[in-house]
Design an enzyme around this catalytic site. Sequence first.
Site, short mmCIF file in Angstrom:
data_model
loop_
_atom_site.label_atom_id
_atom_site.label_comp_id
_atom_site.label_asym_id
_atom_site.label_seq_id
_atom_site.Cartn_x
_atom_site.Cartn_y
_atom_site.Cartn_z
N SER A 23 26.39 74.17 19.15
CA SER A 23 25.93 74.37 17.86
C SER A 23 26.78 74.40 16.69
O SER A 23 26.47 73.97 15.54
CB SER A 23 24.81 75.33 17.77
OG SER A 23 25.40 76.52 17.76
N LYS A 67 26.30 81.33 13.74
CA LYS A 67 26.12 80.32 12.67
C LYS A 67 26.73 80.48 11.37
O LYS A 67 27.36 81.52 11.00
CB LYS A 67 24.32 80.28 12.51
CG LYS A 67 23.78 80.15 13.79
CD LYS A 67 23.62 78.93 14.32
CE LYS A 67 22.99 78.80 15.36
NZ LYS A 67 23.03 77.84 16.49
#
Length: 169
Positions: A23, A67
């Site tokens: 990701s 993230k």
Amino acid sequence: MTLAAVFVLFKVLLQLAYVPSGSMETTIPTKCLLIGWRLPYVVSDPVPERGDIVTFWDEELNKVLVKRVVGLPGETLSFKNGYTYVNGEKLDESYLPTQGITTLPDSMAEKTFTVPEGCMFVMGDNRTGSNDARFWNEPYISVDHIRARVMVGISVLPDNSWRGVRVIH
């Protein structure tokens, strides 16, 4: 004495984290080891800056995730023509490996996100391969759930997008 020093080092100052997915590619390769700076999040409640890569506890998935902070408290995020907008201004995301690919599913195409106080909105750098705030039932991460700001990535596998030790921005 040594055991106490190691305990303080990894419970107060630093965090080790493992990245199992792609990701955050190519900024952080899959199966990369991260070292994060914990101290500010242990002794106070700082709000990270936009662009910081953080680790945090995700209640929905019940695990630590990595993230990039994109939206800060009070900001409104929207997506148009593959780009991210914050309060109507196109966000400079020069850290992304490919520009113009940030989207929402067609069923959510007009959706905007207004980040509540005490929260942030996070996304992975691999926008076509990241399960991030755009898709979660609860898209806002409480600042209280931040564990660390990522400082260093260690990547050694031959099929990773890069190998070695890098400072992560």
